[in-house]
Design a protein around this motif. Structure first.
Motif, PDB file in Angstrom:
ATOM      1  N   LEU A  44      14.339  47.653  80.106  1.00  0.00           N
ATOM      2  CA  LEU A  44      15.644  48.070  79.589  1.00  0.00           C
ATOM      3  C   LEU A  44      16.772  47.460  80.419  1.00  0.00           C
ATOM      4  O   LEU A  44      17.786  47.009  79.875  1.00  0.00           O
ATOM      5  N   SER A  45      16.597  47.437  81.734  1.00  0.00           N
ATOM      6  CA  SER A  45      17.598  46.830  82.609  1.00  0.00           C
ATOM      7  C   SER A  45      17.738  45.343  82.343  1.00  0.00           C
ATOM      8  O   SER A  45      18.857  44.803  82.337  1.00  0.00           O
ATOM      9  N   SER A  46      16.612  44.661  82.085  1.00  0.00           N
ATOM     10  CA  SER A  46      16.652  43.224  81.813  1.00  0.00           C
ATOM     11  C   SER A  46      17.357  42.922  80.494  1.00  0.00           C
ATOM     12  O   SER A  46      18.085  41.937  80.383  1.00  0.00           O
ATOM     13  N   ILE A  47      17.120  43.760  79.489  1.00  0.00           N
ATOM     14  CA  ILE A  47      17.798  43.567  78.202  1.00  0.00           C
ATOM     15  C   ILE A  47      19.303  43.695  78.383  1.00  0.00           C
ATOM     16  O   ILE A  47      20.084  42.880  77.869  1.00  0.00           O
ATOM     17  N   LEU A  48      19.726  44.702  79.127  1.00  0.00           N
ATOM     18  CA  LEU A  48      21.152  44.892  79.391  1.00  0.00           C
ATOM     19  C   LEU A  48      21.724  43.711  80.169  1.00  0.00           C
ATOM     20  O   LEU A  48      22.829  43.235  79.881  1.00  0.00           O
ATOM     21  N   SER A  49      20.954  43.202  81.128  1.00  0.00           N
ATOM     22  CA  SER A  49      21.398  42.056  81.918  1.00  0.00           C
ATOM     23  C   SER A  49      21.562  40.821  81.041  1.00  0.00           C
ATOM     24  O   SER A  49      22.532  40.068  81.184  1.00  0.00           O
ATOM     25  N   LEU A  50      20.626  40.608  80.103  1.00  0.00           N
ATOM     26  CA  LEU A  50      20.713  39.454  79.217  1.00  0.00           C
ATOM     27  C   LEU A  50      21.930  39.555  78.306  1.00  0.00           C
ATOM     28  O   LEU A  50      22.635  38.553  78.083  1.00  0.00           O
ATOM     29  N   VAL A  51      22.199  40.750  77.788  1.00  0.00           N
ATOM     30  CA  VAL A  51      23.382  40.952  76.943  1.00  0.00           C
ATOM     31  C   VAL A  51      24.650  40.646  77.730  1.00  0.00           C
ATOM     32  O   VAL A  51      25.563  39.963  77.240  1.00  0.00           O
ATOM     33  N   GLU A  52      24.714  41.123  78.966  1.00  0.00           N
ATOM     34  CA  GLU A  52      25.879  40.862  79.809  1.00  0.00           C
ATOM     35  C   GLU A  52      26.056  39.362  80.046  1.00  0.00           C
ATOM     36  O   GLU A  52      27.170  38.824  79.921  1.00  0.00           O
ATOM     37  N   ASP A  53      24.957  38.677  80.375  1.00  0.00           N
ATOM     38  CA  ASP A  53      25.037  37.234  80.634  1.00  0.00           C
ATOM     39  C   ASP A  53      25.471  36.470  79.390  1.00  0.00           C
ATOM     40  O   ASP A  53      26.226  35.499  79.473  1.00  0.00           O
ATOM     41  N   ALA A  54      24.983  36.903  78.220  1.00  0.00           N
ATOM     42  CA  ALA A  54      25.330  36.210  76.981  1.00  0.00           C
ATOM     43  C   ALA A  54      26.806  36.387  76.633  1.00  0.00           C
ATOM     44  O   ALA A  54      27.404  35.523  75.985  1.00  0.00           O
ATOM     45  N   LEU A  55      27.405  37.509  77.064  1.00  0.00           N
ATOM     46  CA  LEU A  55      28.810  37.777  76.762  1.00  0.00           C
ATOM     47  C   LEU A  55      29.760  37.056  77.715  1.00  0.00           C
ATOM     48  O   LEU A  55      30.950  36.946  77.425  1.00  0.00           O
ATOM     49  N   LEU A  56      29.215  36.578  78.834  1.00  0.00           N
ATOM     50  CA  LEU A  56      30.045  35.844  79.776  1.00  0.00           C
ATOM     51  C   LEU A  56      30.313  34.442  79.247  1.00  0.00           C
ATOM     52  O   LEU A  56      29.547  33.893  78.452  1.00  0.00           O
ATOM     53  N   ALA A  57      31.403  33.865  79.711  1.00  0.00           N
ATOM     54  CA  ALA A  57      31.760  32.514  79.262  1.00  0.00           C
ATOM     55  C   ALA A  57      30.741  31.503  79.770  1.00  0.00           C
ATOM     56  O   ALA A  57      30.205  31.630  80.873  1.00  0.00           O
ATOM     57  N   GLY A  58      30.469  30.488  78.959  1.00  0.00           N
ATOM     58  CA  GLY A  58      29.569  29.421  79.376  1.00  0.00           C
ATOM     59  C   GLY A  58      28.146  29.652  78.923  1.00  0.00           C
ATOM     60  O   GLY A  58      27.779  30.714  78.415  1.00  0.00           O
ATOM     61  N   SER A  59      27.315  28.633  79.148  1.00  0.00           N
ATOM     62  CA  SER A  59      25.911  28.683  78.759  1.00  0.00           C
ATOM     63  C   SER A  59      25.108  29.507  79.765  1.00  0.00           C
ATOM     64  O   SER A  59      25.480  29.630  80.937  1.00  0.00           O
ATOM     65  N   LEU A  60      23.988  30.049  79.293  1.00  0.00           N
ATOM     66  CA  LEU A  60      23.102  30.762  80.208  1.00  0.00           C
ATOM     67  C   LEU A  60      22.632  29.838  81.328  1.00  0.00           C
ATOM     68  O   LEU A  60      22.448  30.277  82.467  1.00  0.00           O
ATOM     69  N   ALA A  61      22.432  28.567  81.023  1.00  0.00           N
ATOM     70  CA  ALA A  61      21.945  27.618  82.022  1.00  0.00           C
ATOM     71  C   ALA A  61      22.945  27.416  83.154  1.00  0.00           C
ATOM     72  O   ALA A  61      22.566  26.963  84.250  1.00  0.00           O
ATOM     73  N   ASP A  62      24.214  27.743  82.917  1.00  0.00           N
ATOM     74  CA  ASP A  62      25.231  27.606  83.962  1.00  0.00           C
ATOM     75  C   ASP A  62      25.216  28.787  84.935  1.00  0.00           C
ATOM     76  O   ASP A  62      25.902  28.762  85.956  1.00  0.00           O
ATOM     77  N   GLN A  63      24.441  29.813  84.600  1.00  0.00           N
ATOM     78  CA  GLN A  63      24.356  31.002  85.444  1.00  0.00           C
ATOM     79  C   GLN A  63      23.042  30.979  86.220  1.00  0.00           C
ATOM     80  O   GLN A  63      22.053  30.406  85.773  1.00  0.00           O
ATOM     81  N   THR A  64      23.049  31.590  87.382  1.00  0.00           N
ATOM     82  CA  THR A  64      21.893  31.542  88.272  1.00  0.00           C
ATOM     83  C   THR A  64      21.394  32.945  88.559  1.00  0.00           C
ATOM     84  O   THR A  64      22.181  33.889  88.727  1.00  0.00           O
TER      85      THR A  64
END
Length: 268
Positions: A44-64
């Motif tokens: 559940l925490s990972s799903i929330l984390s993925l949603v947060e990352d997807a809402l941030l500007a830029g591609s997922l690949a730009d995040q670490t």
């Protein structure tokens, strides 16, 4: 090395007399509590984390995202934090084994009987190669198309204990995941009368869910790993090769990255 014939329709298992309503309810509550304490909550925490990352500007690949991190600038305190993380994973695995034992399924009955050193090691190596090499390719492709975050296996500071801690963490992580997600969950779902294919799918979905913090590609890749590992266990009732394979995959990722990151410019 790994027999995959007949994996589509596993043999039907006889797992005791039919359950009464009270027994069924107790098992459902037990599974729910175990998952909320362990990998279900992580999912559940990972799903929330993925949603947060997807809402941030830029591609997922730009995040670490880092898998193993330092928790203190003081070496001895950081070591103790790492030990606590390792002990938590060991406790999760022990919880699964204890509950299975209480249900009449001792370690031998879930595939943790006397190790067959040569056979278990060879099959573990085979599973590690089967999963690890395509998994690396899957990650690189997913990262290139923006479905994965850039994963950094370790950012632990350079201490004398760093490599031993990463190896211990790999074994503890392997034990916790394969005992809870494969042996425990599939065994208890089987006792509820769920079919082998359905229990396998739920186990694999759980495995994929708690890796989603690394990106959608990582979730799908680990779901596929869960299908292979879970089916192997259903067909062979051997857990040692899964523990060996998972530990080897993690050791190569954690320790390999730590040793090579200063020598390969393309590593993050």
């Amino acid at each position: 090395m790994i027999d995959v014939k007949g994996w589509i329709k596993p043999d039907k298992r006889d797992d005791g007399p039919p359950l009464g309503p009270g027994e069924r309810r107790a098992i459902i509550i037990e599974i729910s509590v175990v998952l909320l304490v362990t990998f279900g909550l992580s999912g559940l925490s990972s799903i929330l984390s993925l949603v947060e990352d997807a809402l941030l500007a830029g591609s997922l690949a730009d995040q670490t995202v880092a898998l193993n991190t330092s928790s203190s600038s003081l070496g001895i305190i950081d070591l103790l934090y790492q030990v606590l993380r390792i002990l938590r994973l060991c406790a999760w695995g022990a919880l699964g084994l204890y509950l299975l034992w209480r249900a009449g399924l001792g370690p031998r009955l879930v595939g943790l009987g006397r190790p067959r050193a040569k056979t278990d090691l060879l099959q573990g190596l085979g599973l590690a190669a089967l999963i690890g090499l395509p998994g690396l390719l899957f990650y690189l492709v997913g990262n290139a198309v923006g479905l994965n975050l850039t994963v950094v296996p370790s950012t632990i500071d350079d201490h004398w204990w760093r490599i031993p801690a990463l190896i211990a963490y790999a074994f503890a992580n392997s034990g916790a995941e394969e005992i809870i997600v494969v042996a425990y969950l599939i065994s208890r779902l089987r006792r509820l009368g769920m079919g082998e294919n359905s229990s396998l799918l739920l186990s694999a979905l759980l495995r994929g869910s708690y890796h989603l913090y690394q990106g959608l590609g990582a979730g799908v890749g680990n779901l596929l790993m869960g299908l292979v590992f879970g089916r192997y266990w259903q067909k062979t009732n051997r857990l040692w090769p899964l523990l060996i394979a998972h530990a080897l995959i993690d050791i190569v990722a954690f320790v390999g990255y730590t040793l090579l990151r200063d020598h390969l410019s393309w590593l993050p």
